[in-house]
Design a protein around this motif. Structure first.
Motif, PDB file in Angstrom:
ATOM      1  N   THR A   1       2.135  11.274  -3.613  1.00  0.00           N
ATOM      2  CA  THR A   1       2.028  11.586  -5.164  1.00  0.00           C
ATOM      3  C   THR A   1       3.345  11.127  -5.828  1.00  0.00           C
ATOM      4  N   GLY A   2       3.979  10.087  -5.356  1.00  0.00           N
ATOM      5  CA  GLY A   2       5.183   9.729  -6.008  1.00  0.00           C
ATOM      6  C   GLY A   2       5.934   8.829  -5.401  1.00  0.00           C
ATOM      7  N   GLU A   3       7.035   8.112  -6.046  1.00  0.00           N
ATOM      8  CA  GLU A   3       7.872   7.345  -5.497  1.00  0.00           C
ATOM      9  C   GLU A   3       9.107   8.039  -4.461  1.00  0.00           C
ATOM     10  N   LYS A   4       9.390   9.219  -4.644  1.00  0.00           N
ATOM     11  CA  LYS A   4      10.369   9.898  -4.240  1.00  0.00           C
ATOM     12  C   LYS A   4      10.000  10.312  -2.709  1.00  0.00           C
TER      13      LYS A   4
ATOM     14  N   SER B   1       0.749  -1.215  -0.115  1.00  0.00           N
ATOM     15  CA  SER B   1      -0.029  -0.087  -0.084  1.00  0.00           C
ATOM     16  C   SER B   1       0.802   1.230   0.048  1.00  0.00           C
ATOM     17  N   GLY B   2       2.245   1.093   0.665  1.00  0.00           N
ATOM     18  CA  GLY B   2       2.845   2.253   0.482  1.00  0.00           C
ATOM     19  C   GLY B   2       3.469   2.897   1.999  1.00  0.00           C
ATOM     20  N   LYS B   3       3.327   1.863   3.012  1.00  0.00           N
ATOM     21  CA  LYS B   3       3.582   2.165   4.391  1.00  0.00           C
ATOM     22  C   LYS B   3       4.941   2.705   4.522  1.00  0.00           C
TER      23      LYS B   3
HETATM   24  P1  GDP Z   1       4.418  -1.402   1.963  1.00  0.00           P
HETATM   25  O1  GDP Z   1       4.588  -2.677   1.630  1.00  0.00           O
HETATM   26  O2  GDP Z   1       3.042  -1.189   2.383  1.00  0.00           O
HETATM   27  O3  GDP Z   1       5.774  -0.880   2.833  1.00  0.00           O
HETATM   28  O4  GDP Z   1       4.660  -0.620   0.649  1.00  0.00           O
HETATM   29  P2  GDP Z   1       5.912   0.182  -0.011  1.00  0.00           P
HETATM   30  O5  GDP Z   1       6.219   1.575   0.671  1.00  0.00           O
HETATM   31  O6  GDP Z   1       7.141  -0.751  -0.221  1.00  0.00           O
HETATM   32  O7  GDP Z   1       5.346   0.600  -1.443  1.00  0.00           O
HETATM   33  C1  GDP Z   1       5.059  -0.348  -2.223  1.00  0.00           C
HETATM   34  C2  GDP Z   1       5.463   0.191  -3.829  1.00  0.00           C
HETATM   35  O8  GDP Z   1       4.638   1.209  -3.951  1.00  0.00           O
HETATM   36  C3  GDP Z   1       6.934   0.725  -3.898  1.00  0.00           C
HETATM   37  O9  GDP Z   1       7.375   0.456  -5.246  1.00  0.00           O
HETATM   38  C4  GDP Z   1       6.792   2.318  -3.672  1.00  0.00           C
HETATM   39  O10 GDP Z   1       8.012   2.916  -4.334  1.00  0.00           O
HETATM   40  C5  GDP Z   1       5.349   2.647  -4.442  1.00  0.00           C
HETATM   41  N1  GDP Z   1       4.788   3.612  -3.767  1.00  0.00           N
HETATM   42  C6  GDP Z   1       4.439   4.055  -2.460  1.00  0.00           C
HETATM   43  N2  GDP Z   1       3.953   5.271  -2.640  1.00  0.00           N
HETATM   44  C7  GDP Z   1       3.795   5.648  -3.888  1.00  0.00           C
HETATM   45  C8  GDP Z   1       3.267   6.952  -4.210  1.00  0.00           C
HETATM   46  O11 GDP Z   1       2.598   7.677  -3.757  1.00  0.00           O
HETATM   47  N3  GDP Z   1       3.271   6.962  -5.717  1.00  0.00           N
HETATM   48  C9  GDP Z   1       3.720   6.066  -6.447  1.00  0.00           C
HETATM   49  N4  GDP Z   1       3.717   6.139  -7.929  1.00  0.00           N
HETATM   50  N5  GDP Z   1       4.403   4.733  -5.981  1.00  0.00           N
HETATM   51  C10 GDP Z   1       4.276   4.721  -4.671  1.00  0.00           C
END
Ligand code: GDP
Length: 295
Positions: free
Chosen positions: A274-277, A110-112
């Motif tokens: 809003t992105g990966e950075k 999810s992006g945690k």
């Molecule tokens: P977790 O398993 O919940 O910790 O998720 P991650 O933080 O590892 O994120 C999973 C993927 O989503 C990774 O490849 C991140 O780079 C990507 N990601 C996270 N947030 C965003 C975002 O806001 N935008 C985009 N495009 N990618 C994101």
């Protein structure tokens, strides 16, 4: 490409000009347009219906047709109502305690972890805080490494306990570590799984109980549409979280999940990714999201 909602409404109202005030009959087509826009944005059907019913009540009481641009006036009613439903104004996070403890929750992917880094970076660079990141995803060494890399990048310390498989113990020890080292915010990243399961929920509930966080944030991928709502409900039922983080809004989703989640769990959306950075983070603006949903 379709006309945007504003143009569509302007057209439908042109046909109605001269009919006086808005009535049940002449507003029906317009409301259908609005509902279609919401469904296109992936808003849950029931929520879209309730929303248009509410807007109807508002519009019927107003002399929209005598406005110079009735379509635009209608759009304004709809946008204001949408923004209001999504929270009206920005909801901040609770940071008064020293250290303030923030617990992340959400499914794997999810992006945690990314958000944990972004939030630490924001608190450090914009609020002058001294965060500590804590790696509690004990099942995936890659997740721990990912947090370490992020920490190095933003120059924020990361607390890990290699080989310890008990997230409750790690989280508690991390808070002691923060107190001893002058960290005034502790951000605890937890394990997620691909779908909601009992073990994950038990584990994060136990962490919650042990560390009594000031803020529990639920992180959700905005691209997951309707599923996002069900996941939010399950996490909220178990954790009673404080706010939502919508990630991946840089994708082409219209963001209907924002409205649906807010309506179902009644918790504010606090941030958007809003992105990966690491600097691709915004606080949530209900009015901007309303614009995006309506297209
Ligand atoms: P977790 O398993 O919940 O910790 O998720 P991650 O933080 O590892 O994120 C999973 C993927 O989503 C990774 O490849 C991140 O780079 C990507 N990601 C996270 N947030 C965003 C975002 O806001 N935008 C985009 N495009 N990618 C994101």
């Amino acid at each position: 490409m379709f006309d945007n909602l504003s143009d569509r409404l302007e057209k439908s109202f042109k046909l109605l000009k001269g009919q006086g005030k808005i009535t049940e009959i002449n507003v029906a087509e317009t409301l259908k347009d609005i509902r279609r826009a919401l469904l296109d944005a992936d808003v849950n059907f029931k929520i879209a219906k309730k929303f248009t019913d509410d807007v109807k009540v508002k519009a019927l009481g107003q002399d929209v047709l005598s406005a110079v641009k009735p379509g635009q006036m209608m759009v304004k009613i709809v946008k204001d109502e949408l923004a209001e439903l999504m929270g009206g104004t920005f909801a901040d996070i609770k940071l008064e305690n020293k250290p303030a403890v923030i617990l992340m929750s959400g499914l794997q992917g999810s992006g945690k972890t990314t958000f944990s880094g972004k939030l630490a970076n924001m608190l450090k660079s914009k609020k002058g805080r001294h965060p500590l990141l804590v790696a509690c995803d004990v099942y995936r060494p890659a997740a721990i490494d990912q947090l370490k890399v992020l920490g190095e990048q933003i120059k924020v310390p990361v607390y890990t306990e290699e080989g310890n498989l008990d997230p409750v113990k790690i989280a508690k020890a991390a808070i002691q570590h923060a107190k001893a080292n002058g960290n005034d915010v502790v951000i605890v990243d937890t394990a997620g799984r691909l779908a909601v399961d009992e073990q994950m929920m038990n584990e994060i509930s136990a962490v919650k109980k042990a560390i009594n966080p000031d803020e529990i944030l639920f992180v959700v991928d905005s691209m997951t549409g309707q599923d996002a709502v069900n996941t939010a409900k399950e996490f909220n039922d178990r954790l009673d979280f404080d706010g939502v983080v919508l990630t991946k809004l840089d994708g082409d989703t219209r963001g209907g999940a924002a409205l649906s989640i807010r309506a179902v769990v009644e918790k504010p959306i606090k941030f958007v990714g809003t992105g990966e950075k690491v600097d691709a983070l915004d606080v949530f603006h209900p009015d901007r999201m309303a614009d995006r949903i309506l297209g």
